[in-house]
Each structure stands twice: as C-alpha cells, then as structure tokens.
Design a protein around this motif. Structure first.
Motif, PDB file in Angstrom:
ATOM      1  N   ALA A 105       0.832  -1.212   0.000  1.00  0.00           N
ATOM      2  CA  ALA A 105       0.000   0.000   0.000  1.00  0.00           C
ATOM      3  C   ALA A 105       0.864   1.257   0.000  1.00  0.00           C
ATOM      4  N   SER A 106       1.967   1.233   0.752  1.00  0.00           N
ATOM      5  CA  SER A 106       2.876   2.382   0.788  1.00  0.00           C
ATOM      6  C   SER A 106       3.534   2.596  -0.572  1.00  0.00           C
ATOM      7  N   ASN A 119      -5.521  21.011  -5.673  1.00  0.00           N
ATOM      8  CA  ASN A 119      -6.456  20.587  -4.621  1.00  0.00           C
ATOM      9  C   ASN A 119      -6.996  19.191  -4.898  1.00  0.00           C
ATOM     10  N   HIS A 120      -7.279  18.936  -6.180  1.00  0.00           N
ATOM     11  CA  HIS A 120      -7.793  17.620  -6.546  1.00  0.00           C
ATOM     12  C   HIS A 120      -6.765  16.532  -6.233  1.00  0.00           C
ATOM     13  N   GLU A 121      -5.492  16.805  -6.549  1.00  0.00           N
ATOM     14  CA  GLU A 121      -4.447  15.830  -6.278  1.00  0.00           C
ATOM     15  C   GLU A 121      -4.245  15.634  -4.785  1.00  0.00           C
ATOM     16  N   ASN A 122      -4.348  16.740  -4.020  1.00  0.00           N
ATOM     17  CA  ASN A 122      -4.246  16.627  -2.556  1.00  0.00           C
ATOM     18  C   ASN A 122      -5.330  15.718  -2.000  1.00  0.00           C
ATOM     19  N   GLU A 123      -6.559  15.915  -2.497  1.00  0.00           N
ATOM     20  CA  GLU A 123      -7.685  15.100  -2.020  1.00  0.00           C
ATOM     21  C   GLU A 123      -7.490  13.629  -2.403  1.00  0.00           C
ATOM     22  N   ARG A 124      -7.036  13.403  -3.632  1.00  0.00           N
ATOM     23  CA  ARG A 124      -6.846  12.028  -4.104  1.00  0.00           C
ATOM     24  C   ARG A 124      -5.772  11.309  -3.292  1.00  0.00           C
ATOM     25  N   THR A 145      -6.024   8.130  -0.393  1.00  0.00           N
ATOM     26  CA  THR A 145      -5.152   6.951  -0.390  1.00  0.00           C
ATOM     27  C   THR A 145      -4.452   6.796   0.953  1.00  0.00           C
ATOM     28  N   ALA A 146      -3.938   7.926   1.484  1.00  0.00           N
ATOM     29  CA  ALA A 146      -3.257   7.886   2.783  1.00  0.00           C
ATOM     30  C   ALA A 146      -4.225   7.495   3.897  1.00  0.00           C
ATOM     31  N   GLU A 147      -5.470   7.978   3.814  1.00  0.00           N
ATOM     32  CA  GLU A 147      -6.476   7.646   4.821  1.00  0.00           C
ATOM     33  C   GLU A 147      -6.815   6.166   4.799  1.00  0.00           C
ATOM     34  N   SER A 148      -6.915   5.588   3.576  1.00  0.00           N
ATOM     35  CA  SER A 148      -7.216   4.159   3.474  1.00  0.00           C
ATOM     36  C   SER A 148      -6.072   3.326   4.057  1.00  0.00           C
TER      37      SER A 148
END
Length: 542
Positions: free
Chosen positions: A178-179, A203-208, A212-215
C-alpha cells in the motif's frame, strides 16, 4: 560444484558438536545428583572438569565446522565466478550491448549472497538436525514417557510460532504494498506537474492522495488491532501447553517417577532444543528468499555461448577479403547498420576507411572477426566463407591495433606474447620489442620484459602502450592487419609511431579505420563509408 572434502570434515565436526550437546544434559544430571543427593565433592569436581572438557571439544569442533563449511562455500563462490567470467567472455557479441557495470556488479553480489547463505543453511540443516536427534535420544534415555510427550508438544509449539509469524508478516507485506502504491501515485503527480498546475488541479491531487493515505491509515489501525489480539492468543496457547508439560513433570516428581536431577537434565535438554528447532523452522523461508538469486545466476550461466560453427582449416593464407552484398542489422525492423557492402580487398592492399559512425566501424570489424554474422550476404577470406573457417584459424591470421591500446596482462612480456602466443620464447619477444622500438623504454625498467605494470598500466605512457601493441602484432605475424584509429600527425612522437606502423604494414592486407586520412607513404585506396554504404572508393592515392 560443491567441494566434498571440506564438507565431509565439517560433517564429522558437526557430529562431535551434536554428541557433546546430547551428553551435556546427562552430565548436568550427574552433577545435580552428586550435589543434592550424594553430596560428593570429588565427584562434583570430576563432572565439572568433564563439562569443561566437553565444551572445549565442542568449541574446537565448532571452529573446524565453521571454517570447513566456509572453505567449501568460498570454493563454490570461486567456481560460480569462474563460470560467470567464462560465460561473459564467450557470450555472443550482441549480448554485450545490454550488459552494464551495474548488471555485472549485481550478478557478483548475488553470488556473494548465495555462497554466504549456503554456508549458513548447510550448517543449520546438518548441525541442527544432528543436535536435535542427539537431544531426543538423550531425553529418551532419561525418560521414555516424557520424550514421547515432547515429540508431540514440540511440533505443536513450532507450528503455533510459525503460523503467528507468517500471519503478522502478511500484514507487513500488505502495508508495504500500500505504501508503494502511494509513492507511485505521488511520483505520477510530480511527473505530470505541468498539466496539474496548468489546469489548477493541486487541490484535486491533494484530495486524491489524502484518500489513499487515509485508506492506508485505516488498514494499519485494523491490522494493529488484529496483531494486538493474535500475539496474546498465541502466547496464551503456548503457555497452556507449557503449563500442561510442567504439570506432567510435577506429577512424575510427586509419584517418585522423576528425581530432581532428572528434571534438571530435562530442562537443560529442552533449552538446548529451542534454538536448533527455531532455526530449522525458519530454513524454508530463508531458502525461498535465496531462490531468486540462485535462479538468476543459473539462468545467466545457462545462456547459450557463441558457437564456432566453422569446420574448415586454412593454410597458405594470402590475405584476400571479399564482401558479397553484405547487410548487417541488429533488428529486422530498423535501418541496417551496414547495407549492400560489395567490394574486394586484394592481398597486401592498404585501405583507409573513413566517414563511418562508431556503430558502423564496430560492426565492420566484428564481421571480419566473425564475432557477428551478416544478416544477408557473405564474407570470403581467400575465397573461403568466413562462417566455414574455424575461429582459431581465422583469428590466428588477423592482428589488430587500436589507438587506445589496452594492456592485457600484468607484465610487459605477457602483453607482447598474449593468449595463444604465450609459448613464444624470450628471443622472439625481444626481437618483436626491438622492431617496434619498445625495447628502448623496456631496457630502462627495473626488470625489463618481466616488469610488472598492472592491469591499468599506470607505469607506461600512451605511446608505450601502442609500441607494445605493435610488438604483439609483429610477434603474431598475421597476413591481415586492422588498425582502429592511428596517431594524428600533430601528436607528440607520432612520426616514430607511424614509421613503426608502416614497417608493420609491409606485405600485409591492412584495413585502417581513421576519420582523417593518415600521413602514410602508401595508401592503395580510400573507402568512404556513410549511412552503412560505401559511397566512394578512391584508388592510387599515393
């Protein structure tokens, strides 16, 4: 490929180690019996001395075992490296374009890892297995019922430990995967920075990336919870098994079926069993880890070497070369390096090739040396097809000198009489060195022709290298000579080198590859090689 003599010595040493480990619990039993039951001081001293002697013998055997196994593994490493070196020197020439310093370094590093792991794994497999067998026999000797219980309990404990370890490793691998996915996501965003900034997509890339980091975070929390439960459960199960074993021992002691000294011997035997069992249990994973290195090294060694398909021996060579519609290309779908080469070089003719690219020159020389084969057409040597001539015979009739002449041996004499000319006597070597004027600087060296110059040749100049190369060609005395770039007229001492080269070229078919027309007294033809074709051929130049 393994060397069995040091391995057999190591095996005998391992047998001594296993025997010493098996006898240790019995000596401990005797020591406890003499201390707590008999209270015999002289017997205690004798047994203590026996234990010391046992450990000394075990230490000596361990030294012999380790050194013998490492000797065998080092010899294996030498054999593997020699196989690699032989393969590298006999591979088809086309393979060299795909080999880099990094590839060779990785290959040698893999061999180092293989030899070290083999030494470790042989020691684990042989010594630990013998030790386990010896300790089981010892336990069986001390108490048959307990030995049967131990044979049932030990594999169960190993299975619990192994399953727990594998289960936790699976989670670690998932986290690593995952990392890596997050890193790839991030690198892709960095690579496309122009488009992202142009369209205002930060902003879109930050959210995307944040999703991933949250998952990954949620997965790690879940895995941490499972780990927190698995470890205590496995510990509880293992503890229950150990408590059952100690309860059984207590019952035996209370019923006077086991004495204190025997219990002490049991505990010593079990403690001695733990490490060998753990190492044996981890051996399959270590072998699996090293399997990839072994497969890569073996696949490289098993590559097909360049084959000598020639069957014809040649004699009375004149030095005539004929190219009949020769075409050469590494890839059928790209433009050929050489195309429609169709001309004849007469015996004793001196030809200068110019206008070529580096690839065209290298291909031309490799085709003449039969290191590569034409895609179509054929090359004749004295009216014999090159592909039909034995390579040893062909190469014996060709000499080559490069501008940046490489030293091929550690001493001067070895550089002049190199390879198949090693049997040349000192008189012939000296004559060749004198003819090339190399003897002028060789006489000034500490040991003359036997002077050590090393692989890099730091003790000789560029001009001296070329004089050594000319001496080598004179000693070989081949009818065909290839000169890959010769000194320019404005270079220091170029006149002397050109005179030496002209002397060498006499009565030889000479192919000179030079971008500028060299200042030689005799040149029969100048051949312009452009875009893989002969575009011009000028005769009677001088």
């Amino acid at each position: 490929m393994l060397h069995w003599q040091p391995l057999s010595l190591a095996l005998y040493a391992m047998l001594i180690i296993a025997t010493a480990s098996a006898f240790l619990p019995i000596l401990i039993q005797q020591l406890l019996h003499s201390t707590f039951l008999q209270q015999d001081l002289s017997r205690i001293q004798m047994i203590s001395l026996a234990i010391i002697i046992l450990f000394i013998a075990r230490g000596m055997a361990s030294y012999i075992s380790i050194s013998s196994i490492h000797k065998a593994s080092c010899q294996l490493g030498i054999d593997l490296r020699m196989e690699i070196f032989n393969k590298l020197l006999t591979l088809p020439v086309s393979h060299y374009a795909h080999l880099s310093h990094h590839d060779i370094d990785k290959l040698i590093s893999r061999i180092n890892r293989i030899t070290h792991s083999i030494a470790r794994n042989i020691r684990i497999l042989a010594q630990d297995c013998l030790t386990i067998i010896g300790l089981i026999i010892c336990i069986f000797y001390l108490n048959r019922e307990f030995s049967l219980l131990l044979l049932f309990i030990a594999p169960l404990l190993i299975l619990i430990i192994q399953v727990t370890h594998d289960y936790l490793n699976t989670f670690d691998q998932r986290n690593s995967s995952a990392s890596n996915s997050l890193v790839q996501h991030l690198l892709q965003s960095i690579k496309q920075y122009r488009e992202i900034r142009l369209h205002g997509g930060q902003n879109h890339e930050n959210e995307r990336l944040g999703k991933t980091a949250e998952s990954i975070y949620q997965a790690e929390i879940q895995q941490a919870s499972i780990k927190a439960a698995v470890i205590p459960i496995s510990e509880v199960v293992a503890t229950m098994i150990l408590v059952a074993v100690f309860y059984f021992i207590s019952q035996q002691v209370l019923n006077d079926l086991l004495s204190l000294d025997t219990v002490g011997a049991f505990i010593a035997a079990v403690l001695l069993l733990i490490n060998p069992i753990q190492r044996i249990a981890g051996l399959p994973k270590q072998l699996q880890h090293e399997q990839k290195n072994i497969e890569i090294v073996l696949s490289f060694i098993q590559q097909a070497s360049g084959q000598d398909t020639g069957t014809q021996s040649i004699a009375h060579v004149h030095g005539k070369l004929t190219f009949e519609h020769v075409r050469f290309g590494n890839n059928a779908f790209t433009k050929p390096i050489l195309n429609h080469i169709n001309f004849t070089i007469k015996p004793g003719e001196i030809i200068v090739f110019t206008g070529y690219t580096e690839d065209e020159k290298n291909a031309f020389i490799d085709l003449i040396l039969c290191l590569q084969q034409p895609t179509s057409g054929r090359i004749l040597f004295d009216d014999h097809s090159l592909s039909d001539i034995q390579l040893n015979d062909l190469h014996a009739n060709i000499a080559m000198i490069t501008y940046d002449s490489v030293l091929l041996d550690e001493i001067i004499a070895g550089n002049i009489a190199y390879g198949t000319m090693r049997c040349a006597n000192e008189a012939k070597i000296t004559a060749a060195a004198q003819a090339s004027h190399a003897m002028e600087f060789i006489r000034e060296m500490s040991e003359g022709l036997q002077t050590w110059i090393g692989n890099d040749g730091a003790n000789v100049t560029q001009q001296q290298r070329q004089q050594i190369a000319i001496a080598r060609a004179l000693l070989k005395n081949s009818p065909i000579l290839i000169l890959d770039e010769i000194p320019a007229a404005d270079e220091p001492d170029s006149d002397n080198l050109l005179l030496d080269l002209e002397k060498l070229m006499q009565n030889r078919t000479t192919l000179i590859f030079n971008q500028q027309i060299p200042h030689l007294k005799k040149i029969d033809r100048i051949v312009v090689l452009e875009n893989g074709c002969i575009t011009e051929s000028l005769t009677n130049i001088r």
